[in-house]
Scaffold this motif. Structure first.
Motif, PDB file in Angstrom:
ATOM      1  N   LEU A  31       0.827  -1.205   0.000  1.00 18.60           N
ATOM      2  CA  LEU A  31       0.000   0.000   0.000  1.00 18.60           C
ATOM      3  C   LEU A  31       0.861   1.255   0.000  1.00 18.60           C
ATOM      4  CD1 LEU A  31      -2.803   1.312   0.242  1.00 18.60           C
ATOM      5  CD2 LEU A  31      -2.611   1.076   2.727  1.00 18.60           C
ATOM      6  N   SER A  32       1.913   1.251   0.817  1.00 18.44           N
ATOM      7  CA  SER A  32       2.808   2.404   0.881  1.00 18.44           C
ATOM      8  C   SER A  32       3.464   2.672  -0.474  1.00 18.44           C
ATOM      9  CB  SER A  32       3.872   2.176   1.955  1.00 18.44           C
ATOM     10  OG  SER A  32       4.839   3.207   1.950  1.00 18.44           O
ATOM     11  N   THR A  33       3.944   1.616  -1.121  1.00 20.28           N
ATOM     12  CA  THR A  33       4.614   1.780  -2.414  1.00 20.28           C
ATOM     13  C   THR A  33       3.650   2.275  -3.478  1.00 20.28           C
ATOM     14  OG1 THR A  33       6.121  -0.026  -1.834  1.00 20.28           O
ATOM     15  CG2 THR A  33       5.995   0.583  -4.157  1.00 20.28           C
ATOM     16  N   SER A  34       2.401   1.803  -3.431  1.00 24.65           N
ATOM     17  CA  SER A  34       1.427   2.216  -4.443  1.00 24.65           C
ATOM     18  C   SER A  34       1.072   3.684  -4.352  1.00 24.65           C
ATOM     19  CB  SER A  34       0.158   1.366  -4.311  1.00 24.65           C
ATOM     20  OG  SER A  34      -0.550   1.687  -3.122  1.00 24.65           O
ATOM     21  N   LEU A  35       1.300   4.294  -3.184  1.00 26.73           N
ATOM     22  CA  LEU A  35       0.954   5.705  -2.986  1.00 26.73           C
ATOM     23  C   LEU A  35       2.147   6.641  -3.149  1.00 26.73           C
ATOM     24  CD1 LEU A  35      -1.397   5.309   0.118  1.00 26.73           C
ATOM     25  CD2 LEU A  35      -2.080   5.759  -2.249  1.00 26.73           C
ATOM     26  N   LYS A  36       3.317   6.085  -3.450  1.00 30.46           N
ATOM     27  CA  LYS A  36       4.513   6.907  -3.591  1.00 30.46           C
ATOM     28  C   LYS A  36       4.710   7.368  -5.042  1.00 30.46           C
ATOM     29  CE  LYS A  36       7.215   4.661   0.086  1.00 30.46           C
ATOM     30  NZ  LYS A  36       8.411   3.824   0.365  1.00 30.46           N
ATOM     31  N   PRO A  37       5.191   8.587  -5.236  1.00 34.29           N
ATOM     32  CA  PRO A  37       5.632   8.973  -6.583  1.00 34.29           C
ATOM     33  C   PRO A  37       6.805   8.107  -7.018  1.00 34.29           C
ATOM     34  CG  PRO A  37       5.429  10.890  -5.137  1.00 34.29           C
ATOM     35  CD  PRO A  37       5.315   9.674  -4.269  1.00 34.29           C
ATOM     36  N   GLU A  38       7.034   8.023  -8.308  1.00 31.35           N
ATOM     37  CA  GLU A  38       8.083   7.144  -8.844  1.00 31.35           C
ATOM     38  C   GLU A  38       9.442   7.450  -8.232  1.00 31.35           C
ATOM     39  OE1 GLU A  38       8.870   3.848 -11.231  1.00 31.35           O
ATOM     40  OE2 GLU A  38       6.950   4.891 -10.980  1.00 31.35           O
ATOM     41  N   SER A  39       9.721   8.729  -7.969  1.00 28.36           N
ATOM     42  CA  SER A  39      11.042   9.111  -7.458  1.00 28.36           C
ATOM     43  C   SER A  39      11.282   8.634  -6.033  1.00 28.36           C
ATOM     44  CB  SER A  39      11.187  10.634  -7.512  1.00 28.36           C
ATOM     45  OG  SER A  39      10.172  11.267  -6.742  1.00 28.36           O
ATOM     46  N   GLN A  40      10.203   8.443  -5.252  1.00 30.13           N
ATOM     47  CA  GLN A  40      10.355   8.024  -3.858  1.00 30.13           C
ATOM     48  C   GLN A  40      10.402   6.501  -3.683  1.00 30.13           C
ATOM     49  OE1 GLN A  40       7.718   9.902  -1.031  1.00 30.13           O
ATOM     50  NE2 GLN A  40       7.574  11.770  -2.253  1.00 30.13           N
ATOM     51  N   ILE A  41      10.003   5.758  -4.710  1.00 29.54           N
ATOM     52  CA  ILE A  41       9.940   4.302  -4.578  1.00 29.54           C
ATOM     53  C   ILE A  41      11.333   3.712  -4.373  1.00 29.54           C
ATOM     54  CG2 ILE A  41       9.398   2.170  -5.817  1.00 29.54           C
ATOM     55  CD1 ILE A  41       7.031   3.599  -7.072  1.00 29.54           C
ATOM     56  N   TYR A  42      12.331   4.326  -5.005  1.00 27.45           N
ATOM     57  CA  TYR A  42      13.686   3.757  -4.983  1.00 27.45           C
ATOM     58  C   TYR A  42      14.599   4.451  -3.977  1.00 27.45           C
ATOM     59  CZ  TYR A  42      11.969   1.748  -9.325  1.00 27.45           C
ATOM     60  OH  TYR A  42      11.230   1.076 -10.262  1.00 27.45           O
ATOM     61  N   GLU A  43      14.006   5.215  -3.039  1.00 23.23           N
ATOM     62  CA  GLU A  43      14.818   5.901  -2.044  1.00 23.23           C
ATOM     63  C   GLU A  43      15.480   4.913  -1.086  1.00 23.23           C
ATOM     64  OE1 GLU A  43      12.398   8.698   0.005  1.00 23.23           O
ATOM     65  OE2 GLU A  43      12.841  10.322  -1.387  1.00 23.23           O
ATOM     66  N   VAL A  44      16.708   5.223  -0.681  1.00 19.47           N
ATOM     67  CA  VAL A  44      17.439   4.438   0.309  1.00 19.47           C
ATOM     68  C   VAL A  44      17.912   5.383   1.410  1.00 19.47           C
ATOM     69  CG1 VAL A  44      19.388   2.922   0.739  1.00 19.47           C
ATOM     70  CG2 VAL A  44      18.196   2.803  -1.448  1.00 19.47           C
TER      71      VAL A  44
END
Length: 277
Positions: A31-44
């Motif tokens: 659910l969290s990933t589905s609500l993130k913009p593309e740029s935030q999905i790959y944040e570390v």
């Protein structure tokens, strides 16, 4: 003076919390990933709560005609499988429970053995059979294969429940002039709401989430269910995590709703039975 909690009780509570957290973790992350913009999905390091909530991935899925078609296919397959499973399993289980005939014990164990076999062991024979029947890439073909997953468990669950029902009620109905079919429909089935809800829930969820048979028995987009459609978010460009997670959440909603309805019916049936008993 407050009583201290017994250590065994505390351990049980912590164990339950741990199991629930372990079970909910993939869902919450999805659910969290589905609500993130593309740029935030790959944040570390990754963030549980997105800094900016976006519904763009859900919009992408809902505007995708292929995904909507996959969803329609899944509804047809799951509904058809559930209805046929309920009808056939009730008749079969009642017959095994109330009528003894030569080879009945061997036959009921054969039905269970069909479920015990791993799917990869039977997928090629099933494919050859459906191909000869010209049922590859059709709704009836897929439903027929899904039934091999759902029916054995349904028959065994219902037979065990029928075995524990008081036969005197049925005998009294027969004395009053009821036919065997009327006894089943008007006497037995109303007493079996809890187990019927459980069987329906099990058949619907199994057929809704089925992947291996659906992938093998379909060719192209026409009959592809949504469980197979999700796999195509992984391509040579990588994994499209946003749309994949959004589609996964949308796919799980009907199954969760059906589970909730069946669960409520099961609880009401058990409560009614307890009061009447």
């Amino acid at each position: 003076m407050k009583k201290r909690m017994h250590p065994a009780v505390m351990v049980k509570i912590l164990l339950i919390i741990g199991i629930c957290a372990f079970s909910l973790f993939p869902i919450m992350w999805c659910l969290s990933t589905s609500l993130k913009p593309e740029s935030q999905i790959y944040e570390v390091p990754p963030r549980w709560i997105p800094r900016e909530v976006t519904w763009v991935h859900y919009g992408q899925i809902l505007r995708d005609s292929n995904m909507l078609h996959y969803f329609k296919n899944t509804v047809i397959l799951a509904t058809g499988t559930t209805l046929i499973t309920m009808t056939v399993s009730v008749l079969a289980a009642y017959g095994f429970s109330r009528y003894k005939f030569t080879g009945s014990r061997c036959l009921i164990w054969t039905i269970l053995f069909a479920r015990v076999l791993p799917r990869v062991a039977v997928i090629i024979p099933y494919y050859i059979i459906l191909k000869e029947l010209k049922m590859i890439n059709t709704y009836p073909g897929l439903i027929l294969v899904y039934l091999t997953i759902c029916l054995p468990v349904a028959v065994w669950m219902l037979k065990g429940y029928f075995d524990n029902l008081p036969i005197e009620v049925e005998e009294a109905a027969v004395v009053d002039g009821c036919s065997p079919f009327r006894v089943l429909v008007e006497i037995v089935i109303p007493m079996c709401k809890p187990i019927l809800a459980t069987v329906a829930m099990n058949a619907f969820v199994l057929s809704w989430n089925e992947f291996l048979f659906a992938l093998t028995m379909t060719d192209g987009k026409a009959m592809r269910p949504i469980s197979v459609g999700l796999a195509f978010f992984i391509d040579e460009m990588g994994v499209h995590w946003g749309p994949l997670m959004a589609a996964s959440i949308l796919m799980s909603i009907p199954a969760v709703i059906f589970f909730s309805l069946a669960q409520n019916q099961m609880v009401r049936g058990l409560s009614a039975g307890a009061v009447k008993g």
